[in-house]
Design a protein around this motif. Structure first.
Motif, PDB file in Angstrom:
ATOM      1  N   ALA A 151       0.879  -1.173   0.000  1.00 36.85           N
ATOM      2  CA  ALA A 151       0.000   0.000   0.000  1.00 36.85           C
ATOM      3  C   ALA A 151       0.913   1.218   0.000  1.00 36.85           C
ATOM      4  O   ALA A 151       1.735   1.378   0.908  1.00 36.85           O
ATOM      5  N   ILE A 152       0.796   2.042  -1.043  1.00 32.51           N
ATOM      6  CA  ILE A 152       1.688   3.195  -1.193  1.00 32.51           C
ATOM      7  C   ILE A 152       0.877   4.450  -1.480  1.00 32.51           C
ATOM      8  O   ILE A 152      -0.310   4.382  -1.796  1.00 32.51           O
ATOM      9  N   LYS A 153       1.535   5.600  -1.396  1.00 33.96           N
ATOM     10  CA  LYS A 153       0.892   6.868  -1.736  1.00 33.96           C
ATOM     11  C   LYS A 153       0.598   6.901  -3.238  1.00 33.96           C
ATOM     12  O   LYS A 153       1.433   6.463  -4.036  1.00 33.96           O
ATOM     13  N   PRO A 154      -0.564   7.407  -3.631  1.00 31.07           N
ATOM     14  CA  PRO A 154      -0.950   7.383  -5.048  1.00 31.07           C
ATOM     15  C   PRO A 154       0.040   8.068  -5.984  1.00 31.07           C
ATOM     16  O   PRO A 154       0.297   7.570  -7.080  1.00 31.07           O
ATOM     17  N   TYR A 155       0.632   9.164  -5.577  1.00 32.33           N
ATOM     18  CA  TYR A 155       1.527   9.883  -6.483  1.00 32.33           C
ATOM     19  C   TYR A 155       2.870   9.174  -6.682  1.00 32.33           C
ATOM     20  O   TYR A 155       3.650   9.550  -7.554  1.00 32.33           O
ATOM     21  N   LYS A 156       3.122   8.119  -5.914  1.00 28.64           N
ATOM     22  CA  LYS A 156       4.345   7.340  -6.060  1.00 28.64           C
ATOM     23  C   LYS A 156       4.184   6.160  -7.027  1.00 28.64           C
ATOM     24  O   LYS A 156       5.154   5.479  -7.347  1.00 28.64           O
ATOM     25  N   LEU A 157       2.967   5.916  -7.504  1.00 25.77           N
ATOM     26  CA  LEU A 157       2.697   4.726  -8.314  1.00 25.77           C
ATOM     27  C   LEU A 157       3.559   4.645  -9.564  1.00 25.77           C
ATOM     28  O   LEU A 157       4.192   3.619  -9.820  1.00 25.77           O
ATOM     29  N   ASP A 158       3.610   5.692 -10.366  1.00 27.54           N
ATOM     30  CA  ASP A 158       4.381   5.635 -11.617  1.00 27.54           C
ATOM     31  C   ASP A 158       5.865   5.406 -11.351  1.00 27.54           C
ATOM     32  O   ASP A 158       6.519   4.629 -12.048  1.00 27.54           O
ATOM     33  N   GLU A 159       6.384   6.059 -10.345  1.00 25.31           N
ATOM     34  CA  GLU A 159       7.804   5.909 -10.002  1.00 25.31           C
ATOM     35  C   GLU A 159       8.110   4.477  -9.554  1.00 25.31           C
ATOM     36  O   GLU A 159       9.109   3.875  -9.965  1.00 25.31           O
ATOM     37  N   VAL A 160       7.231   3.903  -8.744  1.00 26.70           N
ATOM     38  CA  VAL A 160       7.410   2.522  -8.276  1.00 26.70           C
ATOM     39  C   VAL A 160       7.286   1.554  -9.447  1.00 26.70           C
ATOM     40  O   VAL A 160       8.080   0.625  -9.587  1.00 26.70           O
ATOM     41  N   GLU A 220       7.893   2.060 -12.635  1.00 27.13           N
ATOM     42  CA  GLU A 220       9.097   2.160 -13.471  1.00 27.13           C
ATOM     43  C   GLU A 220      10.282   1.444 -12.826  1.00 27.13           C
ATOM     44  O   GLU A 220      11.048   0.742 -13.499  1.00 27.13           O
ATOM     45  N   ALA A 221      10.450   1.592 -11.523  1.00 26.08           N
ATOM     46  CA  ALA A 221      11.557   0.940 -10.818  1.00 26.08           C
ATOM     47  C   ALA A 221      11.394  -0.577 -10.841  1.00 26.08           C
ATOM     48  O   ALA A 221      12.372  -1.313 -11.032  1.00 26.08           O
ATOM     49  N   LEU A 222      10.168  -1.061 -10.670  1.00 21.30           N
ATOM     50  CA  LEU A 222       9.930  -2.505 -10.700  1.00 21.30           C
ATOM     51  C   LEU A 222      10.144  -3.076 -12.094  1.00 21.30           C
ATOM     52  O   LEU A 222      10.705  -4.156 -12.254  1.00 21.30           O
ATOM     53  N   THR A 223       9.721  -2.350 -13.114  1.00 20.99           N
ATOM     54  CA  THR A 223       9.939  -2.787 -14.493  1.00 20.99           C
ATOM     55  C   THR A 223      11.438  -2.879 -14.774  1.00 20.99           C
ATOM     56  O   THR A 223      11.900  -3.814 -15.427  1.00 20.99           O
ATOM     57  N   ALA A 224      12.205  -1.933 -14.254  1.00 23.29           N
ATOM     58  CA  ALA A 224      13.653  -1.905 -14.475  1.00 23.29           C
ATOM     59  C   ALA A 224      14.367  -3.110 -13.868  1.00 23.29           C
ATOM     60  O   ALA A 224      15.401  -3.537 -14.378  1.00 23.29           O
ATOM     61  N   ILE A 225      13.806  -3.691 -12.790  1.00 29.46           N
ATOM     62  CA  ILE A 225      14.453  -4.860 -12.180  1.00 29.46           C
ATOM     63  C   ILE A 225      13.891  -6.176 -12.712  1.00 29.46           C
ATOM     64  O   ILE A 225      14.278  -7.242 -12.258  1.00 29.46           O
TER      65      ILE A 225
END
Length: 112
Positions: free
Chosen positions: A7-16, A18-23
């Motif tokens: 469960a994360i803050k909504p405005y962090k979704l795109d950043e998270v 992208e980071a997950l896709t990168a790994i």
């Protein structure tokens, strides 16, 4: 296999994402949720009246990965979603007994 629920803050979704896709994370499920924890909501003013917002909007991520990848995914979400302020969220890691890809019939790690 492990299911990671975050469960994360909504405005962090795109950043998270992208980071997950990168790994190497190839998919996830995302749901808009509301909840409260230590943050316990907040007050807002609407048309001059103050009112309490008891449930705070969050994004729920559900990701199933191999056992070997689970810790990397948790670390990536933690580092990317962290703001250092109250309400950054929570992460839960659960065991998954079985996974099946409906289209092909692939099972377990092959289904991921």
């Amino acid at each position: 296999m492990k299911m990671i629920i975050a469960a994360i803050k909504p405005y962090k979704l795109d950043e998270v994402r992208e980071a997950l896709t990168a790994i190497g994370v190839r998919g996830m499920m995302v749901t808009e949720i509301k909840g409260f924890g230590t943050q316990s909501g907040h007050t807002e003013i609407y048309r001059g009246a103050e009112y309490a917002v008891n449930f705070v909007p969050k994004m729920r991520l559900e990701i199933v990965v191999t056992d070997a990848m689970a810790e990397t995914v948790v670390d990536t979400i933690t580092k990317t979603a962290r703001t250092g302020k109250i309400g950054d969220g929570k992460i839960f890691v659960l065991d998954v007994a079985k996974a099946l890809r409906v289209r092909t019939g692939d099972a377990d790690d092959d289904a991921l």
